[in-house]
Scaffold this motif. Structure first.
Motif, PDB file in Angstrom:
ATOM      1  N   THR A  86      46.995  41.451  43.342  1.00 25.85           N
ATOM      2  CA  THR A  86      45.770  42.834  42.740  1.00 25.85           C
ATOM      3  C   THR A  86      46.686  43.969  43.969  1.00 25.85           C
ATOM      4  N   ARG A  87      47.485  43.841  44.935  1.00 27.58           N
ATOM      5  CA  ARG A  87      48.111  44.606  45.904  1.00 27.58           C
ATOM      6  C   ARG A  87      49.166  44.821  44.488  1.00 27.58           C
ATOM      7  N   LEU A  88      49.430  43.987  44.303  1.00 28.97           N
ATOM      8  CA  LEU A  88      51.010  44.290  42.912  1.00 28.97           C
ATOM      9  C   LEU A  88      51.119  45.223  41.613  1.00 28.97           C
ATOM     10  N   LEU A  89      49.315  45.041  41.335  1.00 27.23           N
ATOM     11  CA  LEU A  89      49.297  45.760  40.415  1.00 27.23           C
ATOM     12  C   LEU A  89      47.302  46.044  40.178  1.00 27.23           C
ATOM     13  N   GLY A  90      47.180  46.122  41.143  1.00 30.38           N
ATOM     14  CA  GLY A  90      45.657  46.777  41.127  1.00 30.38           C
ATOM     15  C   GLY A  90      44.522  45.788  40.454  1.00 30.38           C
ATOM     16  N   GLN A  91      43.243  46.527  40.275  1.00 32.01           N
ATOM     17  CA  GLN A  91      42.045  45.209  40.377  1.00 32.01           C
ATOM     18  C   GLN A  91      42.269  45.428  38.483  1.00 32.01           C
ATOM     19  N   ARG A  92      42.195  46.163  38.163  1.00 28.68           N
ATOM     20  CA  ARG A  92      42.144  46.061  36.587  1.00 28.68           C
ATOM     21  C   ARG A  92      43.271  45.386  36.122  1.00 28.68           C
ATOM     22  N   ARG A  93      44.846  45.509  36.300  1.00 30.25           N
ATOM     23  CA  ARG A  93      45.757  44.797  35.970  1.00 30.25           C
ATOM     24  C   ARG A  93      46.252  43.612  36.308  1.00 30.25           C
ATOM     25  N   SER A  94      45.472  43.406  37.650  1.00 30.37           N
ATOM     26  CA  SER A  94      45.170  42.006  37.818  1.00 30.37           C
ATOM     27  C   SER A  94      45.056  40.613  36.675  1.00 30.37           C
ATOM     28  N   TRP A  95      43.028  41.382  36.657  1.00 26.84           N
ATOM     29  CA  TRP A  95      43.140  40.300  36.518  1.00 26.84           C
ATOM     30  C   TRP A  95      42.856  40.640  34.398  1.00 26.84           C
ATOM     31  N   MET A  96      43.974  41.950  34.109  1.00 27.44           N
ATOM     32  CA  MET A  96      44.149  41.267  32.565  1.00 27.44           C
ATOM     33  C   MET A  96      45.060  40.035  32.621  1.00 27.44           C
ATOM     34  N   LEU A  97      46.397  40.142  33.442  1.00 20.52           N
ATOM     35  CA  LEU A  97      47.428  39.453  33.518  1.00 20.52           C
ATOM     36  C   LEU A  97      47.057  37.620  33.960  1.00 20.52           C
ATOM     37  N   THR A  98      45.911  37.757  34.549  1.00 21.23           N
ATOM     38  CA  THR A  98      45.586  36.827  35.073  1.00 21.23           C
ATOM     39  C   THR A  98      44.918  36.322  33.863  1.00 21.23           C
ATOM     40  N   GLY A  99      43.759  36.868  32.721  1.00 28.64           N
ATOM     41  CA  GLY A  99      43.448  36.299  31.327  1.00 28.64           C
ATOM     42  C   GLY A  99      44.422  36.158  30.824  1.00 28.64           C
ATOM     43  N   GLN A 100      45.659  36.924  30.310  1.00 29.00           N
ATOM     44  CA  GLN A 100      47.075  36.596  29.528  1.00 29.00           C
ATOM     45  C   GLN A 100      47.201  34.887  29.615  1.00 29.00           C
ATOM     46  N   LEU A 101      47.093  34.862  30.865  1.00 28.71           N
ATOM     47  CA  LEU A 101      48.223  33.615  31.375  1.00 28.71           C
ATOM     48  C   LEU A 101      47.212  32.482  30.659  1.00 28.71           C
ATOM     49  N   LEU A 102      46.126  32.895  31.070  1.00 22.67           N
ATOM     50  CA  LEU A 102      44.796  32.070  30.728  1.00 22.67           C
ATOM     51  C   LEU A 102      44.953  31.240  29.047  1.00 22.67           C
ATOM     52  N   ILE A 103      45.230  32.124  28.391  1.00 18.29           N
ATOM     53  CA  ILE A 103      45.063  32.320  26.700  1.00 18.29           C
ATOM     54  C   ILE A 103      46.414  31.495  26.326  1.00 18.29           C
ATOM     55  N   ALA A 104      46.854  31.861  27.185  1.00 19.97           N
ATOM     56  CA  ALA A 104      48.248  31.277  26.550  1.00 19.97           C
ATOM     57  C   ALA A 104      49.097  30.319  26.695  1.00 19.97           C
ATOM     58  N   GLY A 105      47.902  29.457  28.435  1.00 22.09           N
ATOM     59  CA  GLY A 105      47.990  27.768  28.946  1.00 22.09           C
ATOM     60  C   GLY A 105      47.257  27.111  27.417  1.00 22.09           C
ATOM     61  N   GLY A 106      46.509  28.115  27.273  1.00 23.22           N
ATOM     62  CA  GLY A 106      45.414  27.394  26.710  1.00 23.22           C
ATOM     63  C   GLY A 106      45.497  27.088  25.093  1.00 23.22           C
ATOM     64  N   LEU A 107      46.260  28.051  24.423  1.00 27.01           N
ATOM     65  CA  LEU A 107      47.263  28.490  23.246  1.00 27.01           C
ATOM     66  C   LEU A 107      48.171  26.626  23.006  1.00 27.01           C
ATOM     67  N   PHE A 108      48.602  26.799  23.999  1.00 27.77           N
ATOM     68  CA  PHE A 108      49.738  25.878  24.504  1.00 27.77           C
ATOM     69  C   PHE A 108      48.856  24.300  23.951  1.00 27.77           C
ATOM     70  N   GLY A 109      48.094  24.024  24.860  1.00 27.02           N
ATOM     71  CA  GLY A 109      47.503  23.137  25.304  1.00 27.02           C
ATOM     72  C   GLY A 109      47.291  22.990  23.371  1.00 27.02           C
ATOM     73  N   LEU A 110      46.659  23.659  22.830  1.00 30.97           N
ATOM     74  CA  LEU A 110      46.469  23.633  21.614  1.00 30.97           C
ATOM     75  C   LEU A 110      47.568  22.944  20.596  1.00 30.97           C
ATOM     76  N   SER A 111      48.838  23.799  21.389  1.00 26.54           N
ATOM     77  CA  SER A 111      49.263  23.132  19.407  1.00 26.54           C
ATOM     78  C   SER A 111      50.422  21.865  20.171  1.00 26.54           C
ATOM     79  N   THR A 112      49.660  21.097  21.060  1.00 24.28           N
ATOM     80  CA  THR A 112      50.049  19.725  21.076  1.00 24.28           C
ATOM     81  C   THR A 112      49.162  18.827  20.431  1.00 24.28           C
ATOM     82  N   LEU A 113      48.111  19.226  20.076  1.00 23.48           N
ATOM     83  CA  LEU A 113      47.094  18.537  19.100  1.00 23.48           C
ATOM     84  C   LEU A 113      46.735  18.033  17.768  1.00 23.48           C
ATOM     85  N   THR A 114      46.055  17.499  17.507  1.00 25.68           N
ATOM     86  CA  THR A 114      45.473  17.628  15.867  1.00 25.68           C
ATOM     87  C   THR A 114      44.036  16.842  16.335  1.00 25.68           C
ATOM     88  N   PRO A 115      43.362  18.350  14.691  1.00 26.11           N
ATOM     89  CA  PRO A 115      41.853  17.319  15.686  1.00 26.11           C
ATOM     90  C   PRO A 115      41.275  16.598  15.132  1.00 26.11           C
TER      91      PRO A 115
END
Length: 483
Positions: A86-115
């Motif tokens: 938040t100190r580096l990016l501000g309130q809105r951008r810091s939370w946007m970046l946090t959400g994007q990192l969660l998305i990327a991590g979850g998609l990577f996890g799905l890429s390692t699986l078969t249903p």
């Protein structure tokens, strides 16, 4: 509708699309749209092609409920500062970046699986993607509303939809093309890499100006009263109480204070406006698969061509709102969304007929006399044409309705509580439809696709009636900017 004497010219209405805050929403829209299909229709297509039972696929749509309950953690995103970010990016951008990192991590996890045999793990990673996506959405919505004046909000909503649909086409057509040629694992790994578009945008764009949390809290009479009457309490308790009142209670009190007895009617209208569209969405792609459309055809028509139709609908909606006001467009959007669901019922009725194997050239030989139209249509089967017509109506209406409704919701939001109030509105907009969509697989299994889509269409009638009723309120539908 604004009086003709004060109505802006078509040129002025179009120029708003070249403003920097508006262009920014193109990329943030892409970032918001990218993960949605990857836990919804693209995921259900993957599950269906992997042999997962149709009833189980229907319940997977409940993952989308995270988008509909995001107002629970919106006050945190509105007020809680993240360490260092938040100190580096501000309130809105810091939370946007946090959400994007969660998305990327979850998609990577799905890429390692078969249903097959891993449905619970697939669900967990999909939940991670959905949570990160909903968190990003909260921050983007607040960023959008705080970044520009009200006269740009309709254009920002429209261009946001353009970007959003770009994300959808990447997650839909792009993922299906890659899955068809190289497998689903590579498809989801590629989508994880595409999250970088949103990350780069967050790092490049400035944080919108916003009053500090302390100033906003002290401006609230409820918070000031609490601080005066709690002087004997420990300091930590007073600060926590003031934060809770300012972050959770005040946004709701503000909304009901501004709209009074109209507030409940507004909330009901928000809840039912998109119910017809959202309730049917979980079964659209299983329908395409069960009718025998190939992944390549589904990607080309529903994603690539469908994107163009949605973009057209969104841009038309933004321009029409800027010129004519929101009231008539709300009614038109609700009616069109309900009616186009009947096209899916018709597709389900005739899409599997034997005659659809013929080409249009065989059915209508006269086409060959009108090149190049005839040449373009000779290889198109009536079955493919049915899908094209269905997607044209559905995506045009959805694009227009989405642009108009986003502008409407933005107008209801107070600048002091952008994230919390807009999260409440957008969550309420999707919650009933997505909850009902979870039962779509059971309805289709017991009554068939035709009955399902007819019922979904009928569910849109109350939204049309309420839009007509609300049109009488000129102050509300004139979209006055709240203080």
């Amino acid at each position: 509708m604004p009086p003709s004497s004060t109505r802006p010219s078509w040129r002025s209405a179009l120029k708003v699309y070249f403003r920097a805050p508006v262009i920014t929403m193109l990329f943030l829209g892409f970032s918001a749209g990218l993960p949605f299909l990857l836990v919804f229709s693209t995921l259900t297509t993957w599950l269906r092609t992997s042999g997962v039972d149709i009833a189980a696929i229907g319940f997977f749509s409940w993952i989308g409920l995270l988008y509909s309950i995001k107002f629970f953690w919106a006050p945190v995103i509105d007020n809680l500062k993240l360490p260092l970010l938040t100190r580096l990016l501000g309130q809105r951008r810091s939370w946007m970046l946090t959400g994007q990192l969660l998305i990327a991590g979850g998609l990577f996890g799905l890429s390692t699986l078969t249903p097959a045999g891993n449905l619970s793990t697939v669900a967990l990673f999909a939940l991670m993607v959905a949570f990160g996506s909903a968190t990003q959405d909260i921050a983007i919505d607040a960023f959008r509303i705080e970044s520009a004046h009200e006269n740009l909000q309709a254009a920002m909503a429209s261009i946001y939809i353009v970007g959003y649909r770009g994300g959808l086409i990447m997650a839909g057509a792009g993922a299906l093309y890659i899955a068809d040629s190289s497998g689903w694992q590579l498809a989801y790994l590629t989508m994880a890499a595409c999250v970088g578009v949103g990350i780069i945008t967050v790092l490049l764009r400035p944080e919108p100006t916003r009053a500090s949390q302390a100033v906003r809290l002290l401006n609230e009479p409820l918070v000031r009263h609490y601080l005066r009457t709690s002087r004997h309490h420990p300091r930590w308790r007073r600060r926590l109480g003031a934060w809770f009142l300012g972050a959770v209670a005040c946004p709701f009190i503000d909304f009901f204070t501004r709209y009074g007895t109209k507030a409940l009617a507004i909330l009901v209208f928000i809840a039912i406006y998109r119910i017809s569209d959202l309730a049917m969405a979980s079964m659209a792609y299983p329908l395409y698969v069960d009718l025998g459309y190939s992944l390549d055809t589904i990607a080309s028509i529903t994603k690539v061509f469908g994107l163009l139709m949605t973009l057209a609908g969104g841009l038309i909606g933004g321009v029409l709102v800027a010129r004519y006001g929101i009231a008539p467009l709300l009614i038109a959007g609700a009616a069109a969304t309900a009616l186009t669901n009947l096209a899916f019922a018709f597709l389900a009725q005739v899409g599997g007929a034997d005659w659809t194997a013929l080409s249009l050239g065989q059915l209508v030989p006269e086409l060959t006399a009108w090149p190049p139209l005839g040449e373009a249509l000779l290889g198109v089967t009536p079955k493919t044409l049915l899908l094209i017509m269905t997607i044209t109506g559905d995506n045009l209406s959805n694009g227009l309705a989405s642009a108009v409704f986003i502008a409407f919701l933005s107008s209801l939001t107070s600048r002091a509580y952008t994230a919390t109030q807009y999260a409440l509105f957008s969550s309420l907009m999707t919650l009933p439809g997505k909850f009902l969509s979870g039962f779509g697989g059971l309805v289709v299994a017991s009554h068939g696709y035709i009955s399902f889509f007819i019922v979904a269409s009928l569910m849109g009638i109350p939204a049309v009636l309420m839009a007509i009723w609300l049109r009488r309120d000129r102050e509300l539908l004139g979209m006055p900017q709240p203080s």
